[in-house]
Design a protein around this motif. Sequence first.
Motif, PDB file in Angstrom:
ATOM      1  N   PHE A  88      41.741  41.455  29.811  1.00  0.00           N
ATOM      2  CA  PHE A  88      42.197  42.551  30.665  1.00  0.00           C
ATOM      3  C   PHE A  88      41.200  42.819  31.786  1.00  0.00           C
ATOM      4  O   PHE A  88      41.596  43.059  32.942  1.00  0.00           O
ATOM      5  N   ALA A  89      39.910  42.768  31.478  1.00  0.00           N
ATOM      6  CA  ALA A  89      38.893  42.975  32.513  1.00  0.00           C
ATOM      7  C   ALA A  89      38.952  41.857  33.566  1.00  0.00           C
ATOM      8  O   ALA A  89      38.869  42.129  34.775  1.00  0.00           O
ATOM      9  N   LEU A  90      39.093  40.612  33.112  1.00  0.00           N
ATOM     10  CA  LEU A  90      39.197  39.498  34.055  1.00  0.00           C
ATOM     11  C   LEU A  90      40.451  39.613  34.911  1.00  0.00           C
ATOM     12  O   LEU A  90      40.405  39.386  36.133  1.00  0.00           O
ATOM     13  N   ALA A  91      41.584  39.956  34.281  1.00  0.00           N
ATOM     14  CA  ALA A  91      42.838  40.093  35.031  1.00  0.00           C
ATOM     15  C   ALA A  91      42.746  41.221  36.050  1.00  0.00           C
ATOM     16  O   ALA A  91      43.234  41.087  37.185  1.00  0.00           O
ATOM     17  N   SER A  92      42.113  42.337  35.681  1.00  0.00           N
ATOM     18  CA  SER A  92      41.988  43.468  36.605  1.00  0.00           C
ATOM     19  C   SER A  92      41.105  43.100  37.793  1.00  0.00           C
ATOM     20  O   SER A  92      41.447  43.373  38.952  1.00  0.00           O
ATOM     21  N   ALA A  93      39.954  42.463  37.510  1.00  0.00           N
ATOM     22  CA  ALA A  93      39.050  42.085  38.594  1.00  0.00           C
ATOM     23  C   ALA A  93      39.697  41.055  39.519  1.00  0.00           C
ATOM     24  O   ALA A  93      39.625  41.176  40.760  1.00  0.00           O
ATOM     25  N   LEU A  94      40.346  40.056  38.926  1.00  0.00           N
ATOM     26  CA  LEU A  94      40.992  39.025  39.729  1.00  0.00           C
ATOM     27  C   LEU A  94      42.162  39.591  40.526  1.00  0.00           C
ATOM     28  O   LEU A  94      42.332  39.287  41.714  1.00  0.00           O
ATOM     29  N   GLY A  95      42.967  40.453  39.881  1.00  0.00           N
ATOM     30  CA  GLY A  95      44.127  41.025  40.566  1.00  0.00           C
ATOM     31  C   GLY A  95      43.736  41.941  41.706  1.00  0.00           C
ATOM     32  O   GLY A  95      44.325  41.881  42.793  1.00  0.00           O
ATOM     33  N   VAL A  96      42.727  42.788  41.484  1.00  0.00           N
ATOM     34  CA  VAL A  96      42.298  43.700  42.549  1.00  0.00           C
ATOM     35  C   VAL A  96      41.652  42.920  43.688  1.00  0.00           C
ATOM     36  O   VAL A  96      41.921  43.185  44.874  1.00  0.00           O
ATOM     37  N   GLY A  97      40.801  41.934  43.363  1.00  0.00           N
ATOM     38  CA  GLY A  97      40.148  41.161  44.410  1.00  0.00           C
ATOM     39  C   GLY A  97      41.137  40.392  45.283  1.00  0.00           C
ATOM     40  O   GLY A  97      41.095  40.482  46.522  1.00  0.00           O
ATOM     41  N   LEU A  98      42.049  39.660  44.644  1.00  0.00           N
ATOM     42  CA  LEU A  98      43.051  38.915  45.412  1.00  0.00           C
ATOM     43  C   LEU A  98      44.020  39.853  46.109  1.00  0.00           C
ATOM     44  O   LEU A  98      44.463  39.583  47.240  1.00  0.00           O
ATOM     45  N   GLY A  99      44.354  40.971  45.451  1.00  0.00           N
ATOM     46  CA  GLY A  99      45.276  41.924  46.070  1.00  0.00           C
ATOM     47  C   GLY A  99      44.712  42.528  47.332  1.00  0.00           C
ATOM     48  O   GLY A  99      45.447  42.727  48.314  1.00  0.00           O
ATOM     49  N   ILE A 100      43.411  42.836  47.332  1.00  0.00           N
ATOM     50  CA  ILE A 100      42.784  43.372  48.546  1.00  0.00           C
ATOM     51  C   ILE A 100      42.814  42.326  49.661  1.00  0.00           C
ATOM     52  O   ILE A 100      43.146  42.621  50.818  1.00  0.00           O
ATOM     53  N   ALA A 101      42.448  41.081  49.320  1.00  0.00           N
ATOM     54  CA  ALA A 101      42.429  40.019  50.332  1.00  0.00           C
ATOM     55  C   ALA A 101      43.815  39.795  50.929  1.00  0.00           C
ATOM     56  O   ALA A 101      43.961  39.651  52.153  1.00  0.00           O
ATOM     57  N   LEU A 102      44.845  39.789  50.070  1.00  0.00           N
ATOM     58  CA  LEU A 102      46.198  39.564  50.567  1.00  0.00           C
ATOM     59  C   LEU A 102      46.744  40.811  51.256  1.00  0.00           C
ATOM     60  O   LEU A 102      47.473  40.708  52.252  1.00  0.00           O
TER      61      LEU A 102
END
Length: 278
Positions: A88-102
């Motif tokens: 869950f921590a990895l998914a949250s970090a990856l999702g927020v990081g990519l979501g901000i970039a996109l």
Amino acid sequence: MTVTSTVLIRTREARRQQRSGLPKWVLIGAEILVPILLLAVWWIVSANSTNTFFPPLETILERMASLAATPAFWGDVGSSVGNLLLSFALASALGVGLGIALGMSRWLSWLVEPTIHFFRAIPPVALVPIFVSLIGFGNETRILSITLSAVFPVLISTIDGIHAVDPDRRAVGRIYRLGAWDRIFSVALPEASPRILSGMQVSLITAFVVMIASEMLGSSIGLGARTLLAQQSFMIADMWVGILVLGIIGYVVTALLAIFRRRVLRWYIAIRQQEKNL
């Protein structure tokens, strides 16, 4: 004070009382009392049960107490909870990081979003056999499958949250010549945080479901594997113990995330409450 103003004040107070709903202590008491009542009904209904697959609740709780005294049981609990939290921590970090970039790049978001929605439409549990076939039955497979299944709700909610930022605030950031990082952390993220945290709640539920499925498929470690093994071995009391413990874990982690969300969004909740009271 005129009669009209007095009537208006009383009307507003009445509306506030109606909109506020029940007192908080009543809601907390109901949240505690309802599970207790359900367990009491279960205890009464199953007390004289002779059905092999529906043993008395007393038998299940006794078996839970005996299993809780064994290191193997807590090893399974630790494996399941550890995989869930890490993924869950990895998914949250990856999702927020990519979501901000996109989200900060309209053309990149327009280019990638169809692919994101395609993979999001695939049921998360259906991805587990693919990862098992490609990687094997190790713990890395479970973490990878949980992470990739849970990343999409956070990713999509972050993109939507960044896109929904008030254009006037974006303009203010440009006027004051804020840098890219300042625009992200001072303007975009605070306004997008309600949607991001809502996506994290959905992501946690998805991660929990895929965690159980990944442990049931070709694994001998974890509560999911223990529950499935108990069912296949006709150890029905052990199976019910696994189901109850999984339910407790799911409730606890969801409640903790809800508390975290309320604390982070206190400003947002206060604004919404003021708007309702107007």
